[in-house]
Structure formats: C-alpha cells, structure tokens
Scaffold this active site. Sequence first.
Site, PDB file in Angstrom:
ATOM      1  N   GLY A 140       0.836  -1.188   0.000  1.00 18.99           N
ATOM      2  CA  GLY A 140       0.000   0.000   0.000  1.00 18.99           C
ATOM      3  C   GLY A 140       0.869   1.234   0.000  1.00 18.99           C
ATOM      4  N   CYS A 178       5.293  -6.160   1.561  1.00 22.41           N
ATOM      5  CA  CYS A 178       5.614  -4.745   1.513  1.00 22.41           C
ATOM      6  C   CYS A 178       4.944  -3.993   2.673  1.00 22.41           C
ATOM      7  CB  CYS A 178       5.235  -4.181   0.147  1.00 22.41           C
ATOM      8  SG  CYS A 178       6.005  -2.612  -0.202  1.00 22.41           S
ATOM      9  N   SER A 231     -22.113  -5.572 -28.004  1.00 23.81           N
ATOM     10  CA  SER A 231     -21.487  -5.012 -29.191  1.00 23.81           C
ATOM     11  C   SER A 231     -21.050  -6.112 -30.151  1.00 23.81           C
ATOM     12  CB  SER A 231     -20.253  -4.221 -28.765  1.00 23.81           C
ATOM     13  OG  SER A 231     -19.299  -5.121 -28.216  1.00 23.81           O
ATOM     14  N   GLY A 232     -21.018  -7.346 -29.685  1.00 20.83           N
ATOM     15  CA  GLY A 232     -20.467  -8.412 -30.510  1.00 20.83           C
ATOM     16  C   GLY A 232     -19.038  -8.728 -30.106  1.00 20.83           C
ATOM     17  N   GLY A 233     -18.454  -7.905 -29.253  1.00 23.26           N
ATOM     18  CA  GLY A 233     -17.114  -8.165 -28.746  1.00 23.26           C
ATOM     19  C   GLY A 233     -17.152  -9.216 -27.644  1.00 23.26           C
ATOM     20  N   VAL A 234     -15.981  -9.715 -27.271  1.00 22.66           N
ATOM     21  CA  VAL A 234     -15.945 -10.824 -26.327  1.00 22.66           C
ATOM     22  C   VAL A 234     -16.473 -10.430 -24.947  1.00 22.66           C
ATOM     23  CG1 VAL A 234     -13.437 -10.508 -26.131  1.00 22.66           C
ATOM     24  CG2 VAL A 234     -14.455 -12.523 -25.166  1.00 22.66           C
ATOM     25  N   ASP A 235     -16.127  -9.258 -24.442  1.00 22.45           N
ATOM     26  CA  ASP A 235     -16.519  -8.906 -23.078  1.00 22.45           C
ATOM     27  C   ASP A 235     -18.039  -8.838 -22.920  1.00 22.45           C
ATOM     28  OD1 ASP A 235     -13.821  -8.617 -22.970  1.00 22.45           O
ATOM     29  OD2 ASP A 235     -13.847  -6.420 -22.864  1.00 22.45           O
ATOM     30  N   ASP A 239      -7.111  -1.741 -69.627  1.00 23.48           N
ATOM     31  CA  ASP A 239      -6.560  -0.633 -70.414  1.00 23.48           C
ATOM     32  C   ASP A 239      -7.047   0.709 -69.908  1.00 23.48           C
ATOM     33  OD1 ASP A 239      -5.356  -2.482 -71.999  1.00 23.48           O
ATOM     34  OD2 ASP A 239      -7.092  -2.640 -73.357  1.00 23.48           O
ATOM     35  N   LYS A 289       3.277   2.060 -32.253  1.00 27.57           N
ATOM     36  CA  LYS A 289       2.624   2.960 -31.298  1.00 27.57           C
ATOM     37  C   LYS A 289       3.488   3.003 -30.047  1.00 27.57           C
ATOM     38  CE  LYS A 289      -1.405   3.512 -28.335  1.00 27.57           C
ATOM     39  NZ  LYS A 289      -2.757   3.087 -28.005  1.00 27.57           N
TER      40      LYS A 289
END
Length: 525
Positions: free
Chosen positions: A50, A77, A226-230, A462, A517
Amino acid sequence: TILVLDFGSQYTHLITRRLRELNIYSEMLPCTQKLAELGWKPKGVILSGGPYSVYADDAPHVDPEVFKLEVPILGICYGLQELAWHHGRNVAAGAKREYGHAALQIQRHSGTQAHVDRLFEGLQDDMEVWMSHGDKLSQMPAGFLTVATTPNAPYAGVAHADKEYYGIQFHPEVTHTPLGTQVIKNFAVNICHARQGWTMEAFVDKEIARIRKLVGDDGQVLGAVSGGVDSTVAAKLMHEAIGDRFHAVMVDNGLLRRDEAAQVKATLTKGLNVNLTVVDASAKFLALLKDVADPEQKRKIIGNTFIDIFEAEATKIAKAAENSPRAGPINFFLQGTLYPDVIESISFKGPSATIKTHHNVGGLPEKMQLQLIEPLRELFKDEVRAMGTNLGIPSELVWRHPFPGPGLAIRIIGSVTPEKVRVVQAADQIFIEEIRAAGLYRAISQAFAALMEGKAVGVVGDQRLHGWIIALRAVVTTDFMTADAFEFGGEFLKRVKNRIGNEVEGVARVLYEITSKPPATIEFE
Ligand code: XMP
C-alpha cells in the site's frame, strides 16, 4: 479460501490473480474489514502492499482480530510493516525509496528453526525480486527471524519463530519477480493448506449464484452488447443466471464489420439463447455523419446517437417489463467492465472504481435509476476468454480482435459515405480471411483495413482508374498502450493486395502501414 486484505497497492489484484492461477479461491476485501462481519474463516491471510507509512497518524491498520484467527499470515511490503507494527511498533522507517530489481539472498535455518524457511522451499538461495516501497524494516520485530536479505534491505524476508507469520519486502505477485508464484504457492498451499480445486467453472457457478441473489426472484437486467468478447461473455453469464429477465440490446450503427450485426444476432440468439433486440439505426448514423471529417466530432456524434437510440429502446423494454406478469421492473444495468478498466483498486477509503468513458453508456444508469452489475470486474482479458469458452461461446468470437465503438467511422479518414463503408468492409473482410487462412489470427492482436482520404491513379485493364487507397494495419501488443506493426513474411501481403484489387471495385492502391505505437496510434483517427 485465502483472505487478501487490500491496503491500496496497485498490485493487490495481481495477488488474487496469481492465487486463481494456482486454482485457489481467494477474496479481496478492504484492509479495514471487520473480522466479526466476515461470516467465514479463511485458511490464511495475505496483507497487501500500500502507498502509506505505518507510522502516519491516518495510516490504515487491520482489525487486530486477524491475529487471533490463528491462521498463517503473509505480509507483503506495507503488509510486512503492518505485521511488524503489530509486533512492537517501535521499528523505524527507512528513509530511502527503493524501486526496481533487487537480488534476494535467502538465509536457511536448521534444527528447531528450520520451519521458518518454508516460504522459500524449493527455491535457490538467490532470486531476482521486484521492490517498490518507501519504508522498510530497520529493526527486527519481536519474535521474528530474518529469512532473506537484499543489499539494501537487511530484513527483506522475516518469519516468526513460533507462529506462521511471514513478511516480505518485495512483491512476489508481479511478473518482475520471476519465481514469485512459487513463493505465493508455498504460502497458500504448503503453509495454509488451501485447496487447489478452484476452477473457472467454479467461478462461473459462484458468479451466477451471486447475480441471482443480487437481482432477486423477479428483478430484471438491461445491457448493451457489441459483438465483442466482453459484452458477449457478460450477456451469456446473465442469461445463465436469470434467463429472459436479462434483456440485451445491440445498436447496429451501420459502421460494423461486414455482416457483423447479422452474425452477432445469430450467435447470441440462436447459439446462446440470449434475449436480444437488434436496433438497425444505420441510416440515422450515416445521415448524421454526412460531411463530418473531424475524428472527435465523429466520435461525439456516434456516442450521443448511440445513447439516444439505446435509451429509447430501453424505455420501451422497461414499459413492457412493467406489464409483465412474471417479472418485476428493470432495476439493474449490466456492464462488461474488466479489471484493467477499474482504474483504482478498492482502497480502504472505499470503492472508487472509475470506468473508461467509452465503456460507458452515458448517464443512463443514473437517469433510469438502474444499479450497475459488473460480473467481470475481477477478471483480466485472458480470464474472460477462458470464461467464454467455459460458457460455450464459439472460439471465433472468444478470440476476436477488439473493435472500436465508433467502428469504421474512425477507419475512414475524412467524411463517411455508404460507398466508403462498402469499400473498407470488403477490403477488411479479405484481409482478415487471409490472416485466418495463414494461421496468423491469434499471433496478431488487432488487424484491419482502413480507407485513406483522397484518391490515387491506377490502371485496370486498359483503363485509367482514379480509385480508393486502402491501408492495411496489423499490430502486436499485450496492453494496447504500445504496439508494433506485425511483420508478414513471404508473399502474404501481395496475395491480399491482389485479392483486394480484383474483388473490391474502385480500389487503386493498397498500402501496408508500419508505424509502431507510439508515435502512431493503432487506429488511424
Ligand atoms: P489507439 O488507436 O488509441 O487504440 O491506439 C487502442 C485500442 O483502443 C481502440 N479504440 C477505441 N475503442 N472507442 C473504442 O471503443 C474509441 O473511440 C476507440 N479508439 C481506439 C482501438 O481499436 C485499439 O484496440
């Protein structure tokens, strides 16, 4: 069950993740958790790191009852300082900050003291560890022995001579401590005797039970897919838990990959039985985007239009729900938030989750007075995929590359027209088809075609062609914060270029984009 008490370290969630990887069930709770309110007895307790100093007046401390449980405790820690603080309090703080790699030297004991070495069982006498702390022990707390040192921390590992209390200054939960999982395993399995029977199946069952209890016998839940995996995994999980009392809504903005809306509909309804409404709003989105070239403007229009349409549909569903004799009103909103989206961990000051704006559906939950339900919030992407597989979601969908909310609008540079959408969809489909055929889909993190602004000259047969410029992009990344362009070998790109040239009318040039990136972003806009 191992109880993880969180003191607010950015790494605490990794402790629970490492335990899950060892098939051990754990629960992470704020460090101030009152033991009397727990309702179950843990096999062991881990005190996390922490950002505080145990000596500060407002420093958080565990319920002293933890030490009366008579179960093993591991302090990491700050957790080590906390352990020491409870065993004498007069240990002094170290002034120097330490951050980075360190060489840990393990000290072995013999005879009646040999048991204090159990945390490092099966490990070599030296190992590489990751340090990140301000304070450190500068004096041994009462009753403890040194079990490990680093050049900068003479008490990098301590163990109590009689009780099963261990403290380490380094972070075993991060990958920068390569053998850290073994340390956690030694604690959880050898010392605490936690059961290693925890599986994704068990996680799914527990989550389903939790959802049922939360939503109640007649509560209903609304969610966007959305169609996404999540969102698909979250939707399927809700369906398993409460059947048709979960209402999924998908807004087709006309900027999806080719045939995607139809495919998502088929997979979710026929394949997974999810109660789904698809709203086709393509015409509205394209009309509003006409002549809009600025990327942020496009994002704004798409985001706001999405919210308007979703809200209108949600209101309809809520009205219908009110009249339903079998169920009560809609009172929850599903969000497919993953752990990395939860920016701050639950701290002792209370949960403070902040969601990335593009995961948000505006102020809808507040406006409709819906409570959020986030069944994936403890999971990382790869764990969501494992859950998806476990729930019977087809592997193409489970492993699908991410797709941005604003869709093809940010892959068409400049203004969006139906013709440009057609061209970029067709080129994208060919590119992805060839990537799959070459067996490269999973090696690439995200791949797509984009349409450049303006036109270039080419020759077809052509005839002179003043045609579109397509740019292909494929990147490799683990976190999407940095990324490298994928290097296709052999004839791959030529084959894709030939197919796009032959099959997509009006394309004059095909480029391959190689910027990493940073400095570029993954998307073009
Ligand atoms: P960039 O282009 O920022 O992309 O390098 C990183 C990841 O985020 C996705 N992305 C978005 N997703 N709404 C989204 O839902 C957006 O506006 C958006 N912009 C970028 C991108 O596809 C990549 O996976």
